[in-house]
Write a protein that holds these residues in place. Sequence first.
Motif, PDB file in Angstrom:
ATOM      1  N   MET A  33     -63.196 -58.349 -46.007  1.00  0.00           N
ATOM      2  CA  MET A  33     -62.397 -57.652 -44.467  1.00  0.00           C
ATOM      3  C   MET A  33     -61.414 -57.094 -44.542  1.00  0.00           C
ATOM      4  N   GLY A  34     -60.794 -56.843 -42.965  1.00  0.00           N
ATOM      5  CA  GLY A  34     -60.407 -55.846 -42.693  1.00  0.00           C
ATOM      6  C   GLY A  34     -59.519 -55.682 -42.042  1.00  0.00           C
ATOM      7  N   TRP A  35     -58.535 -54.944 -41.775  1.00  0.00           N
ATOM      8  CA  TRP A  35     -57.500 -54.722 -40.277  1.00  0.00           C
ATOM      9  C   TRP A  35     -57.355 -53.472 -40.140  1.00  0.00           C
ATOM     10  N   PHE A  36     -57.138 -53.463 -38.635  1.00  0.00           N
ATOM     11  CA  PHE A  36     -57.433 -51.800 -38.360  1.00  0.00           C
ATOM     12  C   PHE A  36     -56.126 -51.700 -37.135  1.00  0.00           C
ATOM     13  N   ARG A  37     -56.157 -50.915 -36.708  1.00  0.00           N
ATOM     14  CA  ARG A  37     -55.054 -50.722 -34.800  1.00  0.00           C
ATOM     15  C   ARG A  37     -55.292 -49.585 -34.320  1.00  0.00           C
ATOM     16  N   LEU A  38     -55.176 -50.516 -33.318  1.00  0.00           N
ATOM     17  CA  LEU A  38     -55.140 -49.109 -31.910  1.00  0.00           C
ATOM     18  C   LEU A  38     -53.812 -49.165 -31.133  1.00  0.00           C
ATOM     19  N   ALA A  39     -53.058 -48.023 -31.795  1.00  0.00           N
ATOM     20  CA  ALA A  39     -51.765 -47.080 -31.057  1.00  0.00           C
ATOM     21  C   ALA A  39     -52.098 -47.125 -29.879  1.00  0.00           C
ATOM     22  N   PRO A  40     -51.006 -46.815 -28.421  1.00  0.00           N
ATOM     23  CA  PRO A  40     -51.602 -46.116 -27.468  1.00  0.00           C
ATOM     24  C   PRO A  40     -51.345 -44.699 -27.507  1.00  0.00           C
ATOM     25  N   GLY A  41     -52.737 -44.179 -26.932  1.00  0.00           N
ATOM     26  CA  GLY A  41     -53.279 -42.604 -26.813  1.00  0.00           C
ATOM     27  C   GLY A  41     -54.062 -42.406 -28.220  1.00  0.00           C
ATOM     28  N   LYS A  42     -54.127 -42.992 -29.307  1.00  0.00           N
ATOM     29  CA  LYS A  42     -54.781 -42.714 -30.647  1.00  0.00           C
ATOM     30  C   LYS A  42     -56.139 -43.795 -31.055  1.00  0.00           C
ATOM     31  N   SER A  49     -56.831 -53.659 -45.910  1.00  0.00           N
ATOM     32  CA  SER A  49     -58.468 -54.180 -46.543  1.00  0.00           C
ATOM     33  C   SER A  49     -59.018 -55.509 -47.950  1.00  0.00           C
ATOM     34  N   ILE A  50     -59.784 -55.751 -47.774  1.00  0.00           N
ATOM     35  CA  ILE A  50     -59.680 -56.951 -49.541  1.00  0.00           C
ATOM     36  C   ILE A  50     -60.753 -57.127 -49.517  1.00  0.00           C
ATOM     37  N   THR A  51     -61.410 -57.568 -50.587  1.00  0.00           N
ATOM     38  CA  THR A  51     -62.173 -57.538 -51.483  1.00  0.00           C
ATOM     39  C   THR A  51     -62.514 -59.188 -50.835  1.00  0.00           C
ATOM     40  N   TRP A  52     -63.920 -59.153 -51.670  1.00  0.00           N
ATOM     41  CA  TRP A  52     -64.007 -60.560 -51.401  1.00  0.00           C
ATOM     42  C   TRP A  52     -63.769 -62.259 -51.855  1.00  0.00           C
ATOM     43  N   TYR A  59     -54.762 -49.981 -48.843  1.00  0.00           N
ATOM     44  CA  TYR A  59     -54.037 -49.973 -47.701  1.00  0.00           C
ATOM     45  C   TYR A  59     -54.090 -48.238 -47.348  1.00  0.00           C
ATOM     46  N   SER A  60     -53.673 -48.513 -46.237  1.00  0.00           N
ATOM     47  CA  SER A  60     -53.213 -46.805 -45.129  1.00  0.00           C
ATOM     48  C   SER A  60     -51.813 -46.220 -45.984  1.00  0.00           C
TER      49      SER A  60
END
Length: 123
Positions: A33-42, A49-52, A59-60
């Motif tokens: 599973m993972g997390w992403f993000r969308l910043a304004p203008g980017k 992320s993490i394995t099963w 991490y970034s």
Amino acid sequence: VQLQAFGGGSVQVGGSLKLSCAVSGRTISNFGMGWFRLAPGKERTFVASITWTGADTYYSESVKGRFTISRDNAKNTVYLQMNSLKPEDTAVYYCASGRSRRTGVRSYEYDYWGQGTLVTVSS
């Protein structure tokens, strides 16, 4: 398959938030599973992320040491604990379910996505 992310909100610099991602229609214990993000203008970027099994996490560089990803397979839920928040963390955060038990940093490595939850960090 549906992923519902919640827990976002407005917080001051240095504050904390914990995001949750509840999954239905898929048993996440077989998937990374993972997390992403969308910043304004980017563009959307990888956060964590993490394995099963939860044995391995990634991490970034921008969040390493401040954010912690975890999972509760019994609850079919993934979490993102965010501490020491900065204004540059302001974004819509998306959880995603991977295509395999491993994880990745690229969007194409995930096949189901949540609707996103907004995090706003103000100074």
